[in-house]
Design a protein around this motif. Structure first.
Motif, PDB file in Angstrom:
ATOM      1  N   GLU A   1       9.301  42.796 -11.034  1.00 30.25           N
ATOM      2  CA  GLU A   1       7.879  42.920 -11.370  1.00 30.25           C
ATOM      3  C   GLU A   1       7.421  41.642 -12.081  1.00 30.25           C
ATOM      4  O   GLU A   1       8.235  40.853 -12.549  1.00 30.25           O
ATOM      5  CB  GLU A   1       7.612  44.149 -12.260  1.00 30.25           C
ATOM      6  CG  GLU A   1       8.104  44.044 -13.693  1.00 30.25           C
ATOM      7  CD  GLU A   1       9.550  44.470 -13.888  1.00 30.25           C
ATOM      8  OE1 GLU A   1      10.170  43.954 -14.819  1.00 30.25           O
ATOM      9  OE2 GLU A   1      10.033  45.296 -13.102  1.00 30.25           O
ATOM     10  N   GLY A   2       6.123  41.462 -12.137  1.00 28.62           N
ATOM     11  CA  GLY A   2       5.583  40.279 -12.802  1.00 28.62           C
ATOM     12  C   GLY A   2       5.777  39.015 -11.971  1.00 28.62           C
ATOM     13  O   GLY A   2       6.233  39.055 -10.829  1.00 28.62           O
ATOM     14  N   VAL A   3       5.430  37.882 -12.581  1.00 23.03           N
ATOM     15  CA  VAL A   3       5.554  36.584 -11.916  1.00 23.03           C
ATOM     16  C   VAL A   3       6.440  35.684 -12.764  1.00 23.03           C
ATOM     17  O   VAL A   3       6.273  35.595 -13.985  1.00 23.03           O
ATOM     18  CB  VAL A   3       4.169  35.920 -11.720  1.00 23.03           C
ATOM     19  CG1 VAL A   3       4.321  34.541 -11.091  1.00 23.03           C
ATOM     20  CG2 VAL A   3       3.280  36.801 -10.855  1.00 23.03           C
TER      21      VAL A   3
ATOM     22  N   VAL B   1       9.485  26.624  -8.971  1.00 22.10           N
ATOM     23  CA  VAL B   1       9.087  27.563  -7.921  1.00 22.10           C
ATOM     24  C   VAL B   1       8.414  28.779  -8.547  1.00 22.10           C
ATOM     25  O   VAL B   1       8.701  29.153  -9.692  1.00 22.10           O
ATOM     26  CB  VAL B   1      10.290  28.018  -7.068  1.00 22.10           C
ATOM     27  CG1 VAL B   1      10.901  26.833  -6.346  1.00 22.10           C
ATOM     28  CG2 VAL B   1      11.337  28.735  -7.915  1.00 22.10           C
ATOM     29  N   LEU B   2       7.515  29.370  -7.780  1.00 17.21           N
ATOM     30  CA  LEU B   2       6.818  30.578  -8.208  1.00 17.21           C
ATOM     31  C   LEU B   2       7.409  31.765  -7.462  1.00 17.21           C
ATOM     32  O   LEU B   2       7.486  31.754  -6.234  1.00 17.21           O
ATOM     33  CB  LEU B   2       5.324  30.442  -7.875  1.00 17.21           C
ATOM     34  CG  LEU B   2       4.403  31.544  -8.397  1.00 17.21           C
ATOM     35  CD1 LEU B   2       4.231  31.417  -9.909  1.00 17.21           C
ATOM     36  CD2 LEU B   2       3.038  31.447  -7.715  1.00 17.21           C
ATOM     37  N   VAL B   3       7.868  32.769  -8.199  1.00 13.43           N
ATOM     38  CA  VAL B   3       8.465  33.959  -7.580  1.00 13.43           C
ATOM     39  C   VAL B   3       7.677  35.182  -8.019  1.00 13.43           C
ATOM     40  O   VAL B   3       7.672  35.541  -9.196  1.00 13.43           O
ATOM     41  CB  VAL B   3       9.957  34.110  -7.969  1.00 13.43           C
ATOM     42  CG1 VAL B   3      10.568  35.295  -7.240  1.00 13.43           C
ATOM     43  CG2 VAL B   3      10.733  32.840  -7.666  1.00 13.43           C
ATOM     44  N   LYS B   4       6.998  35.807  -7.045  1.00 12.53           N
ATOM     45  CA  LYS B   4       6.179  36.980  -7.339  1.00 12.53           C
ATOM     46  C   LYS B   4       7.017  38.253  -7.252  1.00 12.53           C
ATOM     47  O   LYS B   4       8.148  38.233  -6.773  1.00 12.53           O
ATOM     48  CB  LYS B   4       5.004  37.041  -6.356  1.00 12.53           C
ATOM     49  CG  LYS B   4       4.075  35.838  -6.463  1.00 12.53           C
ATOM     50  CD  LYS B   4       3.017  35.856  -5.378  1.00 12.53           C
ATOM     51  CE  LYS B   4       2.158  34.599  -5.430  1.00 12.53           C
ATOM     52  NZ  LYS B   4       1.175  34.536  -4.336  1.00 12.53           N
TER      53      LYS B   4
ATOM     54  N   GLU C   1      17.097  42.093 -17.490  1.00 11.05           N
ATOM     55  CA  GLU C   1      15.866  41.507 -18.034  1.00 11.05           C
ATOM     56  C   GLU C   1      16.013  39.994 -18.165  1.00 11.05           C
ATOM     57  O   GLU C   1      17.019  39.490 -18.637  1.00 11.05           O
ATOM     58  CB  GLU C   1      15.547  42.115 -19.409  1.00 11.05           C
ATOM     59  CG  GLU C   1      15.219  43.604 -19.384  1.00 11.05           C
ATOM     60  CD  GLU C   1      13.945  43.914 -18.617  1.00 11.05           C
ATOM     61  OE1 GLU C   1      13.014  43.077 -18.659  1.00 11.05           O
ATOM     62  OE2 GLU C   1      13.880  44.985 -17.977  1.00 11.05           O
ATOM     63  N   LYS C   2      14.973  39.276 -17.728  1.00 10.50           N
ATOM     64  CA  LYS C   2      14.984  37.812 -17.799  1.00 10.50           C
ATOM     65  C   LYS C   2      13.719  37.323 -18.498  1.00 10.50           C
ATOM     66  O   LYS C   2      12.619  37.822 -18.242  1.00 10.50           O
ATOM     67  CB  LYS C   2      15.045  37.203 -16.393  1.00 10.50           C
ATOM     68  CG  LYS C   2      16.302  37.562 -15.606  1.00 10.50           C
ATOM     69  CD  LYS C   2      17.542  36.898 -16.182  1.00 10.50           C
ATOM     70  CE  LYS C   2      18.778  37.264 -15.360  1.00 10.50           C
ATOM     71  NZ  LYS C   2      20.005  36.659 -15.908  1.00 10.50           N
TER      72      LYS C   2
ATOM     73  N   VAL D   1      11.105  29.218 -16.763  1.00 12.73           N
ATOM     74  CA  VAL D   1      10.290  28.374 -17.648  1.00 12.73           C
ATOM     75  C   VAL D   1       8.992  29.065 -18.044  1.00 12.73           C
ATOM     76  O   VAL D   1       8.307  28.635 -18.976  1.00 12.73           O
ATOM     77  CB  VAL D   1       9.983  27.001 -16.993  1.00 12.73           C
ATOM     78  CG1 VAL D   1      11.251  26.191 -16.848  1.00 12.73           C
ATOM     79  CG2 VAL D   1       9.284  27.166 -15.648  1.00 12.73           C
ATOM     80  N   ASP D   2       8.655  30.149 -17.333  1.00 11.78           N
ATOM     81  CA  ASP D   2       7.453  30.902 -17.692  1.00 11.78           C
ATOM     82  C   ASP D   2       7.552  32.310 -17.080  1.00 11.78           C
ATOM     83  O   ASP D   2       7.981  32.474 -15.944  1.00 11.78           O
ATOM     84  CB  ASP D   2       6.196  30.194 -17.176  1.00 11.78           C
ATOM     85  CG  ASP D   2       4.917  30.846 -17.704  1.00 11.78           C
ATOM     86  OD1 ASP D   2       4.947  31.382 -18.832  1.00 11.78           O
ATOM     87  OD2 ASP D   2       3.899  30.830 -16.985  1.00 11.78           O
TER      88      ASP D   2
END
Length: 694
Positions: A265-267, A216-219, A250-251, A231-232
């Motif tokens: 913040e970030g993706v 999944v993409l989490v913005k 922090e992850k 994973v990214d």
């Protein structure tokens, strides 16, 4: 078993009576209707037409599923109309007073009747139905009292009683609605949709359709849909929904994330490791919802008491009506009026309401704070705990070895020790490497492990031995080394020695680091009235003594096997109310044996499933807050019961001099309801400054 959302439940007592009616239906024996949650659970074979008919008899109804999907609109549908009716009734009541003195008495009576009917017609209809069935509840009592008042020409007081009773009913529902809304707001933290990546394309799906191993993409600003692994990407994540901690975490790649936490913040690209229904968040929300339905011993007693209270008051009312006129030459009209007033005192609503709002508020407040309490009974019991038993490793300590002391007899000691340990994954090796941060590592020519004692390695043709005392048996230890070893042992440390074939190069003392908050937590527990704080550990005596002393425990028991911990808990529970605190895995038997099992472990499945209470953080810092709120809830429930019964007792005592009136009777119950509701809701608004900020 099917579950339905029910709207329009007016009071605790009425809800109980509706459930009893549903229980009489074929296959309805196991049905449950909760006033706290507004939920009906029953078997699929129950006739829903008959269920709907029973609910509608009290103005309740089953909410359709689509109402859930459209933003959790849970307002009481009749709430606004009911307030309009009460407002119009109040207007008519004032108009009646004016017309009585300035226009005509009969016009005034018309206004009084209009006010009575508008504000009391629902009560009348229910009461008359109940009267025909010889079912005596608050509606029946109010109907009899109002009919009696009107029959003797008490138009003013009849109208006032109807209006005040309507306001009372509305406020009673409003109090629980406030507690429910607070709970529902908590439940709304669950995300609704997720963006999955398939063949490089983004696709929005419902949370319920997510599958394990999907990415999944989490913005930024979005909720993580379920438990998974990054994973990214790299970002800070707000885990307050799970742990109650306000500080972001922090992850980065390969790190675990919780569903329901927010990407700051970030993706992030996250591989789902659990379907949503199996995620930590889903389990927490399910358990929190279930927790509202459990009845505490106090609630069960009150509900049972209420069943006998109303008939008892009816008998008292009858005696008030006939005893003074028959035996004390009292006026029949006056004492009939007094008896009607006593009937109104028979309303048990404020009494029955004394516990549930406080319990739901307490469970909700703790859930917001990252403390999962699985039921009102456990919240009530937590406030009564007198002894806390702690596991050591991972509970009072971090469960992560570190180098507490170091003595080097050779300048190369730390460099060689770290160069040997860098090939090992043992926890002690990690402690040594942490101590040697920044040191230049050497490459060993040879290296081998010796089971149970240590490691042998060769650097520049010299053989080195790193391990415990048994590993360096080939060397006679100098007096200074023996003295240092004794000091380390007396302080409860694990020994690591480095030697070559002829000399000792140095000694390290390894300890399990005590959590920063442990001493403060123990101190707060003692301040809050806890008699004993005990540590139960499998570690040896000197280590246990050191930890117990450093955090301020009352006592400790060392070298215990798991079954010995259970025996010790059983022994303690004979005379004390005992809570056991552990990590929810190796302490499961002791957690289950104690009066209250409290697990900690950052939301791990085993912790959630094992214990009665779960500290969702990875520390004890929130424990004092949970105990404070539990004690506050218990105090509030006692205060509420005292107020509910006390105001009614005062009202009843007013019958002795013949001073009890209808409006005083209804105000005694209304006052109790308002006070009970407002006092119970204070649990939700405890100042956050009182919470531990470890």
């Amino acid at each position: 078993m099917n579950e339905y959302k029910v709207k329009g439940l007016t009071c605790v007592n009425c809800t109980r009576e509706l459930q009893e009616e549903i229980n009489k239906l074929p296959s309805g024996e196991t049905a449950s209707l909760s006033y706290n949650t507004g939920k009906l659970r029953l078997e699929s074979t129950v006739d829903m037409d008959r269920v709907n008919k029973i609910l509608s008899s009290d103005g309740a109804y089953i909410e359709h599923d689509h109402a859930h999907d459209e933003g959790h609109h849970h307002e009481h549908h009749t709430g606004v109309n009911w307030m309009v009716l009460l407002s119009i009734s109040a207007f008519f009541y004032v108009a009646a007073f004016i017309t009585e003195y300035w226009i005509n008495e009969y016009v005034a009576i018309g206004f009084f009747l209009a006010a009575t009917i508008l504000s009391g017609y629902q009560t009348f209809l229910k009461g008359l139905k109940n009267l025909l069935k010889f079912k005596f509840n608050i509606e029946t009592l109010m109907t009899v009292a109002l009919i009696g008042a009107l029959s003797i020409g008490e138009w003013k007081e009849g109208a006032l009683v109807a209006i005040l009773f309507g306001i009372n009913e509305y406020l009673e529902g409003l109090g629980m609605q406030k507690a429910r809304k607070s709970m529902e707001k908590l439940l709304e933290i669950a995300p609704k949709e997720a963006t999955i990546l398939e063949n490089g394309e983004e696709k929005i799906v419902k949370i319920s359709s997510l599958k394990v191993n999907q990415v999944v993409l989490v913005k930024a600003g979005e909720k993580i849909p379920s438990d998974g692994i990054v994973v990214d990407g790299k970002s800070s994540v707000n885990e307050a929904a799970i742990t109650g901690e306000s500080m972001p975490v922090e992850k980065a790649i390969d790190e675990h994330v919780f569903g329901g936490s927010i990407n700051n913040e970030g993706v992030l690209k996250i591989k789902i490791t659990k379907a949503y229904e199996d995620s930590s968040l889903a389990k927490i929300l399910h358990l929190v919802e279930e927790a509202q339905d459990t009845k505490t011993p106090t609630e069960l007693f009150i509900n049972k008491f209420a069943k006998y209270y109303t008939p008892f008051i009816m008998v008292i009312s009858f005696l008030v009506m006939i005893f003074p006129p028959l035996f004390l030459n009292g006026n029949w009209g006056d004492w009939f009026y007094q008896g009607l007033a006593v009937l109104i005192v028979g309303c048990p609503c404020a009494l029955v309401l004394s516990s549930p709002i406080a319990i739901v508020s307490g469970i909700t407040k703790n859930a917001r704070n990252g403390i999962l309490i699985k039921g009102g009974v456990f919240l009530e019991q937590l406030g009564k705990v007198t002894t806390f038993a702690f596991d050591k490793t991972g509970t009072l300590t971090k469960g992560e070895p570190y180098v507490e002391k170091l003595v080097d007899y050779d300048p190369a000691f730390l460099q060689i020790a770290a160069s040997i340990e860098k090939t090992s994954s043992h926890p002690i090796a990690k402690a040594v490497l942490s101590k040697a941060e920044g040191v230049h590592f050497l490459e060993p020519e040879e290296i081998s492990a010796v089971s149970g004692t240590g490691i042998i390695a060769k650097f520049n043709g010299i053989t080195y031995f790193l391990g415990n005392e048994a590993h360096i048996h080939h060397i006679a230890l100098p007096s200074q080394v023996l003295k240092d070893l004794k000091t380390f042992k007396d302080e409860g440390m694990t020994i690591v020695i480095l030697a070559n074939e002829t000399n000792i190069l140095g000694i390290m003392g390894i300890s399990d680091q005590v959590r920063a908050e442990s001493q403060s937590v123990i101190s707060q527990l003692h301040s809050s009235g806890v008699n004993k704080t005990i540590m139960l550990t499998g570690d040896h005596e000197m280590t246990a003594k050191k930890v117990a002393k450093s955090v301020g425990l009352t006592t400790y028991f060392a070298s215990l096997l798991p079954e010995e911990k259970v025996s010790k808990i059983k022994e303690l529970t004979k005379n004390e109310k005992v809570a056991m605190i552990g990590d929810g895995i190796n302490d499961a038997p002791a957690l289950a044996t104690a009066d209250i099992g409290i697990a900690m472990g950052k939301g791990t499945d085993s912790a959630i499933e094992t214990a009665d209470i779960v500290l969702m953080q990875d520390h004890l810092g929130k424990l004092p807050s949970a105990i404070r709120s539990a004690k506050k809830v218990n105090k509030i429930i006692k205060l509420n019961i005292t107020l509910a019964l006390g105001l009614k007792l005062i009202a009843l005592l007013l019958t002795i001099p013949g001073l009890l009136t209808l409006w005083i009777a209804i105000l005694s119950d209304m006052g109790a309801t308002i006070l009970v509701t407002l006092i119970s809701l204070t649990v939700l608004y405890e100042k956050r400054g009182h919470e531990s900020r470890i």
